[in-house]
Design a protein around this motif. Structure first.
Motif, PDB file in Angstrom:
ATOM      1  N   UNK A 236      -5.381   8.619 -31.263  1.00  0.00           N
ATOM      2  CA  UNK A 236      -6.517   7.866 -30.505  1.00  0.00           C
ATOM      3  C   UNK A 236      -7.023   8.329 -29.427  1.00  0.00           C
ATOM      4  N   UNK A 237      -6.677   9.707 -29.042  1.00  0.00           N
ATOM      5  CA  UNK A 237      -7.004  10.147 -27.835  1.00  0.00           C
ATOM      6  C   UNK A 237      -7.751  11.855 -28.222  1.00  0.00           C
ATOM      7  N   UNK A 238      -8.659  11.904 -27.729  1.00  0.00           N
ATOM      8  CA  UNK A 238      -9.268  13.167 -27.973  1.00  0.00           C
ATOM      9  C   UNK A 238      -9.814  14.045 -26.659  1.00  0.00           C
ATOM     10  N   UNK A 239      -9.075  13.841 -25.715  1.00  0.00           N
ATOM     11  CA  UNK A 239      -9.377  14.436 -24.267  1.00  0.00           C
ATOM     12  C   UNK A 239      -8.304  15.474 -24.245  1.00  0.00           C
ATOM     13  N   UNK A 240      -8.415  16.712 -24.618  1.00  0.00           N
ATOM     14  CA  UNK A 240      -7.472  17.696 -24.515  1.00  0.00           C
ATOM     15  C   UNK A 240      -7.041  17.912 -23.047  1.00  0.00           C
ATOM     16  N   UNK A 241      -7.628  17.542 -22.104  1.00  0.00           N
ATOM     17  CA  UNK A 241      -7.263  17.980 -20.597  1.00  0.00           C
ATOM     18  C   UNK A 241      -6.034  16.773 -20.224  1.00  0.00           C
ATOM     19  N   UNK A 242      -5.977  15.658 -20.746  1.00  0.00           N
ATOM     20  CA  UNK A 242      -5.176  14.512 -20.568  1.00  0.00           C
ATOM     21  C   UNK A 242      -3.693  15.241 -20.893  1.00  0.00           C
ATOM     22  N   UNK A 243      -2.683  15.002 -19.622  1.00  0.00           N
ATOM     23  CA  UNK A 243      -1.465  15.434 -19.787  1.00  0.00           C
ATOM     24  C   UNK A 243      -0.647  14.952 -20.850  1.00  0.00           C
ATOM     25  N   UNK A 244      -0.911  13.919 -21.658  1.00  0.00           N
ATOM     26  CA  UNK A 244      -0.389  13.427 -22.855  1.00  0.00           C
ATOM     27  C   UNK A 244      -0.613  14.301 -24.011  1.00  0.00           C
ATOM     28  N   UNK A 245      -1.663  15.060 -24.085  1.00  0.00           N
ATOM     29  CA  UNK A 245      -1.851  15.890 -25.007  1.00  0.00           C
ATOM     30  C   UNK A 245      -1.645  17.360 -24.773  1.00  0.00           C
ATOM     31  N   UNK A 246      -1.836  17.701 -23.054  1.00  0.00           N
ATOM     32  CA  UNK A 246      -1.539  19.039 -22.809  1.00  0.00           C
ATOM     33  C   UNK A 246       0.120  19.503 -22.828  1.00  0.00           C
ATOM     34  N   UNK A 247       0.802  18.459 -22.849  1.00  0.00           N
ATOM     35  CA  UNK A 247       2.167  18.804 -22.946  1.00  0.00           C
ATOM     36  C   UNK A 247       2.438  19.343 -24.344  1.00  0.00           C
TER      37      UNK A 247
END
Length: 292
Positions: A236-247
């Protein structure tokens, strides 16, 4: 903070390579092997004797191993279809076709926003059987999806690294350009606050290196259209710049090295913290030569 702490405390992985877990597994193996000799009372209400158990033990284990591996492979494809592809198609993010019965690639389709075509093959573990693949010639995005369910006793970096090498070798040998490896690791992967497993995406250069293109460009975060859909649907998160995804994005650089008959140099590092890396080494650049 040590490098090992970063994998668990910063990136959020579970470490399956702990001494306690290794000891538990050793106890289970010992129990299986010694059951017939040390615990004969278990067989008092069974149709076999301890002696028959000991005699057939190895064949039974091999049979179970094959059953587990076969079920994992089928389940993996269905899991990806049910959890990713069907919801993404229902939400208008992509269209896809299930090719498992007809062609040597599991799924192929098209992203709605960019009109890019994709082909995706699903594996249940370390990508051991990718040599048979045939990729559609008009594929823009080639994806290898690893649906992990094995709980081998390995630390997070070893567990992630073991899935990469075969894909790199296959791409070089077959003159193909894999775009991503997506590692969905239920037993050891990081999770969101509401318990959804966060997949790790290994990002390759736009083309694999060759003598004529020794230093291919890496895509930017904004170019990662397929992972954006994956993260949106699964967590449910499509922001690739969000640290949750960046990690959980890994840049895998590849370079052709004109030495020792041709080598491919590799560098793998985390998008959130470049100091978190995966150990790797150069491999031979090998392709089937032409008939002379």
């Amino acid at each position: 903070m040590t490098d090992k702490d970063k994998w668990t405390d910063v990136l959020g992985f579970s470490d399956l390579g702990t001494e306690d877990r290794e000891e538990t597994i050793a106890e289970v193996k010992s129990l299986i092997e010694e059951l017939g000799d040390k615990y004969p009372e278990v067989f008092e209400e069974r149709a076999i004797t301890p002696q028959e158990y000991n005699r057939e033990l190895v064949d039974a284990i091999h049979s179970l191993d094959g059953t587990y591996k076969q079920s994992r492979g089928v389940d993996s494809e269905d899991i990806v279809r049910d959890k990713l592809l069907d919801p993404a198609q229902d939400d208008g993010k992509l269209t896809y076709v299930d090719q498992r019965d007809d062609e040597r690639i599991d799924f192929k389709g098209r992203l709605k926003v960019t009109e890019e075509t994709f082909a995706m093959d699903i594996k249940g573990g370390e990508g051991q059987s990718i040599g048979h693949l045939l990729v559609p010639t008009n594929t823009d995005i080639l994806v290898f999806w690893m649906e992990r369910n094995s709980m081998n006793t390995k630390a997070p970096d070893s567990r992630l690294n073991e899935i990469i090498n075969r894909v790199v070798r296959w791409g070089i040998n077959h003159d193909e350009n894999p775009s991503y490896i997506i590692n969905h690791d239920e037993p050891a992967g990081a999770t969101t606050s509401d318990g959804h497993v966060i997949p790790d995406v290994i990002v390759f250069p736009e083309q694999f290196p060759s003598p004529t293109n020794p230093d291919p460009d890496m895509p930017s975060l904004d170019d990662l259209t397929f992972p954006e859909v994956v993260y949106d649907v699964l967590i449910g998160n499509d922001d690739l710049h969000d640290e949750e995804i960046l990690k959980h994005i890994w840049w895998h650089e590849l370079h052709y090295l004109d030495e020792d008959g041709g080598k491919v140099g590799k560098s793998i590092y985390n998008a959130y913290d470049k100091e978190i890396t995966l150990g790797t080494r150069a491999i031979d650049f090998e392709r089937i030569s032409e008939v002379t």
